[in-house]
Design an enzyme around this catalytic site. Structure first.
Site, PDB file in Angstrom:
ATOM      1  N   ASP A  24       0.959  -1.290  -0.089  1.00 25.61           N
ATOM      2  CA  ASP A  24       0.106  -0.071   0.068  1.00 25.61           C
ATOM      3  C   ASP A  24       0.920   1.270  -0.082  1.00 25.61           C
ATOM      4  O   ASP A  24       0.525   2.172   0.745  1.00 25.61           O
ATOM      5  CB  ASP A  24      -0.936   0.008   1.106  1.00 25.61           C
ATOM      6  CG  ASP A  24      -1.979   0.971   0.972  1.00 25.61           C
ATOM      7  OD1 ASP A  24      -2.322   1.547   0.018  1.00 25.61           O
ATOM      8  OD2 ASP A  24      -2.634   1.504   2.203  1.00 25.61           O
TER       9      ASP A  24
ATOM     10  N   LYS B 118       2.832   3.170  -5.987  1.00 26.45           N
ATOM     11  CA  LYS B 118       2.360   1.973  -6.757  1.00 26.45           C
ATOM     12  C   LYS B 118       3.416   1.537  -7.971  1.00 26.45           C
ATOM     13  O   LYS B 118       3.172   0.398  -8.165  1.00 26.45           O
ATOM     14  CB  LYS B 118       0.939   2.452  -7.766  1.00 26.45           C
ATOM     15  CG  LYS B 118      -0.069   3.124  -6.856  1.00 26.45           C
ATOM     16  CD  LYS B 118      -0.415   2.388  -5.566  1.00 26.45           C
ATOM     17  CE  LYS B 118      -1.039   3.356  -4.499  1.00 26.45           C
ATOM     18  NZ  LYS B 118      -1.045   2.425  -3.226  1.00 26.45           N
TER      19      LYS B 118
ATOM     20  N   ASP C  45      -3.200  -2.936  -2.416  1.00 24.59           N
ATOM     21  CA  ASP C  45      -4.526  -1.907  -2.645  1.00 24.59           C
ATOM     22  C   ASP C  45      -4.241  -1.150  -3.622  1.00 24.59           C
ATOM     23  O   ASP C  45      -3.167  -1.071  -4.278  1.00 24.59           O
ATOM     24  CB  ASP C  45      -4.338  -1.278  -1.196  1.00 24.59           C
ATOM     25  CG  ASP C  45      -5.778  -0.467  -0.974  1.00 24.59           C
ATOM     26  OD1 ASP C  45      -6.635  -0.480  -1.902  1.00 24.59           O
ATOM     27  OD2 ASP C  45      -5.639   0.658  -0.249  1.00 24.59           O
ATOM     28  N   ASN C  46      -5.220  -0.603  -4.134  1.00 29.87           N
ATOM     29  CA  ASN C  46      -5.274   0.680  -5.097  1.00 29.87           C
ATOM     30  C   ASN C  46      -4.680   0.066  -6.599  1.00 29.87           C
ATOM     31  O   ASN C  46      -4.304   0.843  -7.428  1.00 29.87           O
ATOM     32  CB  ASN C  46      -4.573   1.657  -4.847  1.00 29.87           C
ATOM     33  CG  ASN C  46      -4.720   2.330  -3.443  1.00 29.87           C
ATOM     34  OD1 ASN C  46      -4.259   2.435  -2.527  1.00 29.87           O
ATOM     35  ND2 ASN C  46      -6.248   2.947  -3.378  1.00 29.87           N
TER      36      ASN C  46
ATOM     37  N   GLU D 167     -10.995   4.309  -0.942  1.00 30.53           N
ATOM     38  CA  GLU D 167     -11.549   4.709   0.312  1.00 30.53           C
ATOM     39  C   GLU D 167     -12.146   5.873   0.551  1.00 30.53           C
ATOM     40  O   GLU D 167     -11.957   6.841  -0.186  1.00 30.53           O
ATOM     41  CB  GLU D 167     -10.254   4.822   1.128  1.00 30.53           C
ATOM     42  CG  GLU D 167      -8.992   5.579   0.399  1.00 30.53           C
ATOM     43  CD  GLU D 167      -7.984   4.743  -0.254  1.00 30.53           C
ATOM     44  OE1 GLU D 167      -7.067   5.039  -0.445  1.00 30.53           O
ATOM     45  OE2 GLU D 167      -8.272   3.666  -0.668  1.00 30.53           O
TER      46      GLU D 167
END
Length: 272
Positions: free
Chosen positions: A199, A202, A227-228, A257
């Site tokens: 997280d 990226k 995540d993401n 989120e």
């Protein structure tokens, strides 16, 4: 929206503002509101650049410090669930922040419970939200190593972790992930990792996953959760783990989120 209609009334009361200008301004404001709610890029520009910078300047305090202060004033000391819920309340009602959030947090919870890790690694601590969320589910004797590059975030996270009462389970490592990962075996006595939560930046997802493999930190059955992967997005990571014969992948569609912007988490199980 209340602010928009209040502005509309004020403008109509002023004879010096032509009516067509009023409607143009209202239309622009409406478009901005809709973009912020539905468009991830617009929302991040508004929350992370415009609104945050202005608020920081006015209050002479960072958003992360405001989140910590809200927790210290409203959460129950020593209760990690209370800390997590209080952060969610602040970030959903007052200021957006890049925690994993409650919706994707439930995916994180389920994965941690399924893996039941003895040794877990988190890349990207930020304010400590997910570190607290993960550690509250760890069995006795298990530990979480969480890595944060930003020293200001690390200082906030340390206080958050201590307030939640999970400092005995969590060790915060400050520095770049690419420098800390090769140190895990010797310096931090890690044999292999049972669970890894990605997280952080990226563009570091893929090289850090490769680094974990090269450093022999993954065993057969080790689970990575990223995540993401849709927004802001990690296409290189998805391409790497999905095409690699060493990983079995599962995608969990969700939302960014505290927003209605489409996002997802990707679970990659290491096959050896």
């Amino acid at each position: 929206m209340t602010y928009v209609f209040h502005l509309h009334r004020k403008m109509l009361e002023s004879s010096s503002v032509p009516l067509f200008i009023v409607f143009i301004l209202l239309f622009i404001l409406l478009i901005v509101v809709l973009l912020i709610r539905k468009n991830g890029t617009a929302a991040l520009i508004w929350n992370e650049i415009i609104r945050e910078k202005v608020t920081n300047f006015i209050m002479n305090q960072s958003k992360e410090q405001r989140i910590l202060n809200f927790v210290l004033q409203n959460a129950v000391r020593g209760d990690p669930c209370s800390v997590v819920d209080t952060i969610d309340k602040y970030c959903s009602q007052k200021e957006w922040a890049m925690n994993v959030g409650n919706e994707k947090g439930k995916i994180l919870d389920k994965t941690v419970e399924e893996v039941n890790p003895s040794v877990a690694l988190e890349l990207g601590t930020y304010c400590g939200y997910s570190a607290v969320r993960i550690s509250r589910l760890l069995k006795a004797g298990a530990r979480l190593l969480t890595v944060e590059f930003n020293p200001e975030f690390a200082a906030i996270a340390k206080q958050m972790i201590e307030f939640a009462g999970v400092q005995d389970k969590v060790k915060l490592l400050e520095g770049p992930s690419q420098e800390i990962i090769p140190q895990l075996k010797k310096k931090y006595e890690v044999d292999t990792l049972d669970f890894v939560f990605l997280d952080h930046w990226k563009d570091r997802y893929t090289p850090d996953t490769i680094l974990l493999q090269e450093c022999n930190l993954l065993r057969k059955g080790s689970v990575l959760l990223a995540d993401n992967v849709i927004f802001p997005g990690a296409p290189d990571f998805l391409n790497y783990v999905r095409k690699s014969p060493h990983f079995q992948c599962t995608n969990y569609p969700s939302h960014l989120e505290y927003m209605q912007v489409e996002d997802a988490m990707e679970k990659a199980v290491f096959l050896g």
